[in-house]
Motif scaffolding. Structure first.
Motif, PDB file in Angstrom:
ATOM      1  N   UNK A 119       8.863  14.335  -1.338  1.00 57.34           N
ATOM      2  CA  UNK A 119       8.789  14.701   0.071  1.00 57.34           C
ATOM      3  C   UNK A 119       8.364  13.506   0.932  1.00 57.34           C
ATOM      4  N   UNK A 120       7.462  12.671   0.386  1.00 54.80           N
ATOM      5  CA  UNK A 120       7.020  11.491   1.130  1.00 54.80           C
ATOM      6  C   UNK A 120       8.181  10.532   1.358  1.00 54.80           C
ATOM      7  N   UNK A 121       8.988  10.310   0.313  1.00 48.85           N
ATOM      8  CA  UNK A 121      10.158   9.436   0.459  1.00 48.85           C
ATOM      9  C   UNK A 121      11.153  10.044   1.433  1.00 48.85           C
ATOM     10  N   UNK A 122      11.339  11.352   1.336  1.00 44.82           N
ATOM     11  CA  UNK A 122      12.282  12.041   2.217  1.00 44.82           C
ATOM     12  C   UNK A 122      11.807  12.006   3.666  1.00 44.82           C
ATOM     13  N   UNK A 123      10.494  12.038   3.867  1.00 44.82           N
ATOM     14  CA  UNK A 123       9.937  12.047   5.221  1.00 44.82           C
ATOM     15  C   UNK A 123       9.930  10.660   5.840  1.00 44.82           C
ATOM     16  N   UNK A 124       9.625   9.628   5.031  1.00 49.51           N
ATOM     17  CA  UNK A 124       9.497   8.274   5.554  1.00 49.51           C
ATOM     18  C   UNK A 124      10.785   7.462   5.442  1.00 49.51           C
ATOM     19  N   UNK A 125      11.608   7.782   4.439  1.00 52.13           N
ATOM     20  CA  UNK A 125      12.871   7.078   4.288  1.00 52.13           C
ATOM     21  C   UNK A 125      13.835   7.414   5.409  1.00 52.13           C
ATOM     22  N   UNK A 126      14.957   6.698   5.453  1.00 53.78           N
ATOM     23  CA  UNK A 126      15.949   6.897   6.512  1.00 53.78           C
ATOM     24  C   UNK A 126      16.992   7.916   6.045  1.00 53.78           C
ATOM     25  N   UNK A 130       0.825  -1.211   0.000  1.00 54.49           N
ATOM     26  CA  UNK A 130       0.000   0.000   0.000  1.00 54.49           C
ATOM     27  C   UNK A 130       0.856   1.257   0.000  1.00 54.49           C
ATOM     28  N   UNK A 131       1.915   1.274   0.786  1.00 57.08           N
ATOM     29  CA  UNK A 131       2.810   2.434   0.823  1.00 57.08           C
ATOM     30  C   UNK A 131       3.489   2.624  -0.532  1.00 57.08           C
ATOM     31  N   UNK A 146       0.923   4.051  -2.967  1.00 51.87           N
ATOM     32  CA  UNK A 146       0.620   5.452  -2.667  1.00 51.87           C
ATOM     33  C   UNK A 146       1.749   6.370  -3.127  1.00 51.87           C
ATOM     34  N   UNK A 147       2.989   5.998  -2.820  1.00 54.21           N
ATOM     35  CA  UNK A 147       4.125   6.834  -3.205  1.00 54.21           C
ATOM     36  C   UNK A 147       4.281   6.871  -4.722  1.00 54.21           C
ATOM     37  N   UNK A 148       4.019   5.751  -5.387  1.00 57.67           N
ATOM     38  CA  UNK A 148       4.098   5.719  -6.853  1.00 57.67           C
ATOM     39  C   UNK A 148       3.070   6.655  -7.471  1.00 57.67           C
ATOM     40  N   UNK A 149       1.844   6.646  -6.938  1.00 57.59           N
ATOM     41  CA  UNK A 149       0.795   7.543  -7.434  1.00 57.59           C
ATOM     42  C   UNK A 149       1.192   8.995  -7.225  1.00 57.59           C
ATOM     43  N   UNK A 150       1.737   9.295  -6.047  1.00 58.22           N
ATOM     44  CA  UNK A 150       2.168  10.672  -5.767  1.00 58.22           C
ATOM     45  C   UNK A 150       3.288  11.094  -6.711  1.00 58.22           C
ATOM     46  N   UNK A 151       4.229  10.191  -6.977  1.00 52.09           N
ATOM     47  CA  UNK A 151       5.345  10.539  -7.853  1.00 52.09           C
ATOM     48  C   UNK A 151       4.894  10.767  -9.298  1.00 52.09           C
ATOM     49  N   UNK A 152       3.809  10.107  -9.700  1.00 54.20           N
ATOM     50  CA  UNK A 152       3.306  10.278 -11.058  1.00 54.20           C
ATOM     51  C   UNK A 152       2.541  11.589 -11.198  1.00 54.20           C
ATOM     52  N   UNK A 153       1.661  11.874 -10.252  1.00 52.90           N
ATOM     53  CA  UNK A 153       0.775  13.030 -10.387  1.00 52.90           C
ATOM     54  C   UNK A 153       1.314  14.294  -9.713  1.00 52.90           C
ATOM     55  N   UNK A 154       2.019  14.132  -8.604  1.00 52.82           N
ATOM     56  CA  UNK A 154       2.635  15.284  -7.924  1.00 52.82           C
ATOM     57  C   UNK A 154       4.054  14.890  -7.511  1.00 52.82           C
ATOM     58  N   UNK A 155       4.999  14.968  -8.434  1.00 51.78           N
ATOM     59  CA  UNK A 155       6.369  14.505  -8.161  1.00 51.78           C
ATOM     60  C   UNK A 155       7.000  15.132  -6.913  1.00 51.78           C
ATOM     61  N   UNK A 193       9.199   1.706   2.714  1.00 53.98           N
ATOM     62  CA  UNK A 193       9.402   2.429   1.463  1.00 53.98           C
ATOM     63  C   UNK A 193      10.384   1.646   0.599  1.00 53.98           C
ATOM     64  N   UNK A 194      10.053   1.482  -0.695  1.00 57.47           N
ATOM     65  CA  UNK A 194      10.923   0.714  -1.591  1.00 57.47           C
ATOM     66  C   UNK A 194      11.227   1.513  -2.858  1.00 57.47           C
ATOM     67  N   UNK A 195      12.404   1.223  -3.402  1.00 60.33           N
ATOM     68  CA  UNK A 195      12.907   2.003  -4.529  1.00 60.33           C
ATOM     69  C   UNK A 195      12.325   1.574  -5.869  1.00 60.33           C
ATOM     70  N   UNK A 196      11.718   0.402  -5.931  1.00 57.63           N
ATOM     71  CA  UNK A 196      11.163  -0.076  -7.190  1.00 57.63           C
ATOM     72  C   UNK A 196      10.325  -1.319  -6.964  1.00 57.63           C
TER      73      UNK A 196
END
Length: 255
Positions: free
Chosen positions: A45-52, A27-28, A31-40, A71-74
């Motif tokens: 920011x989501x990856x930066x906030x949730x990633x380490x 699910x995460x 969600x992040x993939x959808x955000x990166x497509x429509x609002x990069x 969070x995963x890179x691919x």
């Protein structure tokens, strides 16, 4: 796995905690993939906030010690981690129950994150505290270490290659590859070694959990210590009350 002289192929069950971990990770990622497509920008920011990000962790973003594992890179990064979580993690949830399994899993996740933070501040191989690390590999490598320690003689078939190997040798090979990768990536111009050290941190903390912590887990050990201290306190109160009663009885010339 091998049973006697026959080879049987069996799949582990989808246990409760494993199933929910896979669902949340998927699910995460969606969600992040959808955000990166429509609002990069929002996706970044989501990856930066949730990633380490070690710099942010040092300044109070301690939730990242856990959230980076979701969070995963691919897609293949996600699939391989979730496949390993299911294939090996279900065994431990069956043995320990979902509470201790989750405790162990997140202990390894956090341990891998702390290892990553320490390495980033050492600037080993040019790694900086601003580097973002993602993925559940720290917890997965901890599970692999536990599998090697407890079920080391089990045969693992390296699908789709028709070749099997004992679990302890398989995990030993993975640990060797992670170590060589960390050393190689740390060489000038070869990239960053943070992900490799996260793998090594997961292996290390999986070993520490099984070797040095209470057999039934940290929460059980903490509750046992709490009840032990509480019972000692109550025994002290009873002895104190008994001494006061003895003093009272002597004052009354009674025994």
């Amino acid at each position: 796995m091998y049973r006697g002289r026959t080879l049987s192929l069996s799949l582990p069950p989808f246990t409760k905690a494993v199933k929910w971990l896979i669902i949340i990770n998927a699910a995460v990622y969606l969600l992040i993939t959808i955000l990166q497509v429509f609002t990069p920008d929002l996706g970044y920011e989501a990856v930066h906030l949730l990633g380490l990000v070690p710099y942010l962790v040092a300044h109070g973003a301690i939730w990242q010690l856990i959230t980076y594992s979701f969070v995963h890179a691919g897609l293949f990064h996600l699939l391989f981690n979730m496949l390993a979580l299911w294939m090996f993690g279900a065994q431990f949830e069956t043995d320990w129950g979902h509470k201790q399994f989750l405790e162990f899993y997140f202990f390894c996740v956090a341990g891998a994150a702390l290892t990553t933070v320490a390495v980033s501040y050492s600037h080993f191989g040019g790694v900086t505290p601003a580097t973002t690390t993602v993925g559940a590999s720290g917890g997965i490598y901890g599970i692999l270490m536990a599998f090697a320690m407890i079920y080391g003689d089990r045969e693992i078939m390296l699908f789709p290659i028709p070749f099997s190997i004992r679990a302890k040798y398989f995990v030993g090979a993975i640990a060797f590859v992670a170590l060589i990768g960390a050393i190689g990536a740390a060489a000038p111009g070869r990239g960053e070694a943070v992900a490799y050290f996260a793998h090594l941190g997961g292996l290390l903390f999986g070993f520490i959990y099984l070797k040095f912590l209470p057999k039934r887990g940290l929460s059980y050990g903490a509750s046992e210590r709490y009840f032990g201290v509480r019972n000692s306190y109550y025994r002290w109160k009873r002895r104190r009350a008994a001494r006061k009663f003895e003093v009272f009885m002597r004052k009354q010339n009674r025994t």
